[in-house]
Design an enzyme around this catalytic site. Structure first.
Site, short mmCIF file in Angstrom:
data_model
loop_
_atom_site.label_atom_id
_atom_site.label_comp_id
_atom_site.label_asym_id
_atom_site.label_seq_id
_atom_site.Cartn_x
_atom_site.Cartn_y
_atom_site.Cartn_z
N GLU A 141 0.83 -1.36 0.30
CA GLU A 141 0.42 0.11 -0.14
C GLU A 141 0.83 1.04 -0.02
O GLU A 141 1.98 1.05 0.78
CB GLU A 141 -1.03 0.05 1.50
CG GLU A 141 -1.73 -1.00 1.41
CD GLU A 141 -2.73 -0.51 1.20
OE1 GLU A 141 -3.77 0.62 0.24
OE2 GLU A 141 -4.38 -1.81 0.95
N HIS A 179 -3.75 -3.13 -7.96
CA HIS A 179 -5.10 -3.49 -7.47
C HIS A 179 -5.89 -3.45 -8.60
O HIS A 179 -6.73 -4.54 -9.01
CB HIS A 179 -5.60 -2.78 -6.09
CG HIS A 179 -6.67 -3.67 -5.90
ND1 HIS A 179 -6.66 -3.00 -4.48
CD2 HIS A 179 -6.92 -4.81 -5.58
CE1 HIS A 179 -8.11 -4.00 -3.99
NE2 HIS A 179 -7.72 -4.39 -4.84
N ASP A 189 -6.86 1.66 -7.97
CA ASP A 189 -5.82 1.85 -7.25
C ASP A 189 -4.59 0.86 -7.88
O ASP A 189 -4.68 0.22 -8.43
CB ASP A 189 -6.02 2.32 -5.90
CG ASP A 189 -5.94 0.65 -5.80
OD1 ASP A 189 -7.20 0.03 -5.93
OD2 ASP A 189 -5.34 0.04 -4.96
ZN LIG Z 1 -6.47 -1.03 -3.09
#
Ligand SMILES: [Zn+2]
Length: 273
Positions: A141, A179, A189
């Site tokens: 992330e 993603h 994203d």
């Molecule tokens: Zn994501």
């Protein structure tokens, strides 16, 4: 005065007791989950699961084994406002989301989960015939709200992390994805501002060479076929096209691909053949 001192110590007491309690409950929740995973790992093969009417049940073991390795890297943006906010989200059991790594805007890297464990970052996702991306991937992330660009120092940390992970797990160049790539129409994203080309230049993911090159007629297939060859789930074609644009064209336009964009699609497809 005494009343003031008592009030002050009460307030200080509240502050000092809140923070450790949250950390302790996070650690306890972590340990509880690890215990449940260990209980499964220590189980010996269960022959009662094999149902062969005429064959007698038997047990045999082998000591030739190791842990399964991650084979994909999935990159996300957090769509949150700060690393602190994301750390709080991942610490809450009720959020049901997690990732292996979190990279802050200042380049700080948090390693949140052992790479060999299955984080909950991809959700319902598909790439090629792989329908359980969480089981075979490491989730990274990036602290980003989805609107801002990614600071250089953050990408620098990401590249350093990918250098380590690619060596540790021998992840193929084709398997560095976003993603949005594995969940078209559901996830968007990292945003169109994510510098995929910089990653590909370092060997993490594919890019395309000069798109003015003549594409052989045999490769001029329908966009759905070209996207499928790359790995996209094309059950929702407009969504797959948008995911392709986010990754390879730095665009979040919708609608059919233009002739120039089709050339990029064919050029990318050739990398996957
Ligand atoms: Zn994501």
């Amino acid at each position: 005065m005494i009343r003031y001192v008592l009030f002050l110590s009460l307030i200080l007491g509240l502050f000092t007791s809140c923070a450790p309690k949250r950390v302790n409950s996070t650690v306890k929740n972590y340990e509880r989950t690890i215990d449940s995973v260990v209980k499964v790992i220590v189980l010996k093969p269960d022959t009662t699961r094999l149902i062969f009417d005429s064959i007698p049940e038997s047990s045999a073991y082998t000591s030739n084994f190791g842990l399964r390795k991650p084979n994909y890297i999935i990159i996300h943006h957090t769509a949150q406002d700060s690393c602190a906010q994301t750390l709080r989200t991942f610490a809450k059991p009720e959020s049901q989301v997690s990732a292996h790594y979190l990279i802050c805007k200042d380049g700080t890297v948090y390693h949140l989960l052992n790479d060999y464990l299955r984080a909950w970052h991809a959700g319902a996702a598909r790439w090629g015939t792989n329908r359980d991306i969480n089981s075979s991937s490491i989730g990274i992330e990036l602290d980003n709200n989805g609107r801002d660009s990614f600071p250089k120092v953050q990408i620098h940390s990401l590249l350093a992390l990918l250098d380590t992970l690619s060596k540790e797990y021998q992840i193929p160049a084709s398997n560095y994805l976003g993603h949005a790539d594995v969940a078209p129409g559901r996830k968007f994203d990292p945003s169109a501002l994510f510098p995929w080309r910089i990653l590909a230049d370092s060997g993490y993911g594919y890019w395309y060479p000069d798109t003015n090159r003549v594409i052989p007629d045999s490769l001029r297939v329908e966009p759905a076929i070209a996207l499928k060859v790359i790995g996209y789930d094309v059950s929702n074609l407009p969504a797959a096209i948008l995911s392709f644009r986010l990754h390879f064209l730095g665009s979040n336009k919708t609608g059919p691909l233009s002739p120039e964009e089709m050339n990029v699609l064919y050029a990318v497809m050739q990398q996957y053949l």
